[in-house]
Enzyme design. Structure first.
Site, PDB file in Angstrom:
ATOM      1  N   THR A  27       0.920  -1.336  -0.125  1.00  0.00           N
ATOM      2  CA  THR A  27      -0.075   0.165   0.015  1.00  0.00           C
ATOM      3  C   THR A  27       0.783   1.347  -0.204  1.00  0.00           C
ATOM      4  O   THR A  27       1.696   1.478   0.912  1.00  0.00           O
ATOM      5  CB  THR A  27      -0.936   0.101   1.197  1.00  0.00           C
ATOM      6  OG1 THR A  27      -1.785  -1.177   1.134  1.00  0.00           O
ATOM      7  CG2 THR A  27      -1.725   1.089   1.213  1.00  0.00           C
ATOM      8  N   LYS A  69      -7.214   2.045  -2.737  1.00  0.00           N
ATOM      9  CA  LYS A  69      -6.864   1.364  -1.562  1.00  0.00           C
ATOM     10  C   LYS A  69      -6.840   2.366  -0.603  1.00  0.00           C
ATOM     11  O   LYS A  69      -7.270   2.158   0.657  1.00  0.00           O
ATOM     12  CB  LYS A  69      -5.441   0.892  -1.835  1.00  0.00           C
ATOM     13  CG  LYS A  69      -4.896   0.250  -0.446  1.00  0.00           C
ATOM     14  CD  LYS A  69      -5.592  -0.961   0.025  1.00  0.00           C
ATOM     15  CE  LYS A  69      -4.853  -1.373   1.498  1.00  0.00           C
ATOM     16  NZ  LYS A  69      -5.698  -2.446   2.184  1.00  0.00           N
ATOM     17  N   LYS A  81       0.429   5.106   8.299  1.00  0.00           N
ATOM     18  CA  LYS A  81       1.139   5.498   6.930  1.00  0.00           C
ATOM     19  C   LYS A  81       0.294   5.873   6.034  1.00  0.00           C
ATOM     20  O   LYS A  81       0.071   6.770   5.257  1.00  0.00           O
ATOM     21  CB  LYS A  81       2.048   4.282   6.623  1.00  0.00           C
ATOM     22  CG  LYS A  81       2.545   4.170   5.225  1.00  0.00           C
ATOM     23  CD  LYS A  81       2.427   2.958   4.619  1.00  0.00           C
ATOM     24  CE  LYS A  81       1.710   1.799   4.979  1.00  0.00           C
ATOM     25  NZ  LYS A  81       1.408   0.622   3.955  1.00  0.00           N
TER      26      LYS A  81
END
Ligand code: NAP
Length: 289
Positions: A95, A170, A238
């Site tokens: 990701t 995502k 993150k």
């Protein structure tokens, strides 16, 4: 078909195991070799560097922590991209930020490598069972080429258009996931502060249509207060940083994601980064009497 897998953490290890169990000859590499022992015992070919793993491969799959890890592994000193064959495919399941995927796609194109950003929906169990959902940015004919490999690891493959689209999808998914976790934690904390029975409140919230389905899977961790990682909290932080950055890039108002980002930053500061992201509830519990 020669397949290589780089990045054998919580997710990568399970995805690679599926491929091995389906008789795919797999070359593997991970920064920390000890995490690959079970795969080596299951027949994977260990490679001591990312380049050695990528050398001669038709498909290189990466499942790394973040953009910095992908950058270093792919393009750093001895980065694996310079070992990849022309016309081979790099499937990045990490990701990462969409603009990073766009940039990597361009650099791969210059090296005559086909790049797909292919982050996944689903955590450890879906990875073990081959039930991940792949969100893919990149050319459809290349997606078709890697389809047999994707279908071993996933139950659904969603082509989304040009490079970076998979990463975009995502990130918006994970910002919703984080916000739902924070909202649930806050409601439970208030229930407790008000003197309601926390267990009963949890049951009622989870049975209501307002609860996100994934929360049911977090119940045991919240009850036991043992937050063994499925999806590490530091990775959610993150992802929220990337969501906030995308919101800024596109001048889109995203107050909840920004707030969640700060809450997850605090949780990382408190040393909970390697716990499951549901450990965010401990932040709300800190203020309890
Ligand atoms: P993880 O267990 O923390 O694994 C991270 C991997 O990245 C490990 O192989 C690690 O190597 C490697 N790595 C980190 N920094 C590196 C560097 N500087 N150079 C080389 N390798 C480096 O995380 P994970 O849960 O498997 O997640 C992997 C990716 O999938 C992340 O982008 C995450 O956001 C995403 N994801 C996770 C889940 C989930 O439920 N866990 C679900 C969907 C997507 P070492 O083993 O040497 O540390």
């Amino acid at each position: 078909m020669q397949v290589s897998f780089i990045g054998l953490g919580l997710m990568g290890n399970r995805m690679a195991k599926r491929l091995l169990n389906h008789d795919i000859h797999l070359k593997i590499h991970n920064r920390t070799k000890s995490k690959a022992q079970d795969l080596i015992q299951s027949g994977a070919q260990w490679c001591s560097s990312p380049g050695e793993a990528a050398d001669g491969a038709d498909i290189v799959i990466t499942m790394l922590a973040d953009p910095a890890a992908v950058e270093e592994t792919a393009f750093g000193d001895e980065g694996f991209t310079c070992y990849m064959k022309k016309d081979s495919v790099w499937l990045d399941c990490s990701t990462v930020h969409p603009s990073f995927s766009e940039n990597v796609s361009q650099r791969s194109h210059d090296l005559r490598i086909h790049f797909l950003d292919a982050p996944v929906l689903g955590s450890l169990q879906p990875a073990e069972k081959g039930e991940l959902i792949f969100l893919i940015g990149g050319e459809e004919n290349i997606i078709r080429r890697v389809n047999p490999i994707l279908s071993i690891m996933g139950k659904k493959i969603v082509p989304l258009g040009k490079a970076g689209s998979g990463s975009k999808m995502k990130i918006i998914h994970n910002m919703m996931l984080a916000n739902a976790m924070v909202a649930f934690s806050e409601s439970l904390a208030l229930a407790k502060a008000e003197g309601l029975d926390e267990q009963q409140a949890m049951e009622i919230l989870l049975q209501s249509p307002s609860a996100a389905p994934f929360l049911q899977g977090k119940k045991e961790k919240i009850q036991s207060q043992v937050f063994d990682p499925e999806f590490p909290l530091q990775h959610m932080h993150k992802d929220l940083r990337m969501a906030a950055r995308s919101a800024q890039d596109y001048r889109q108002f995203a107050p909840l994601a920004n707030l969640s980002k700060e809450l997850f930053a605090m949780a990382v500061q408190l040393g909970w980064g390697e716990e499951d992201f549901s450990a965010i509830i401990k932040l709300h519990r800190l203020s309890a009497k």
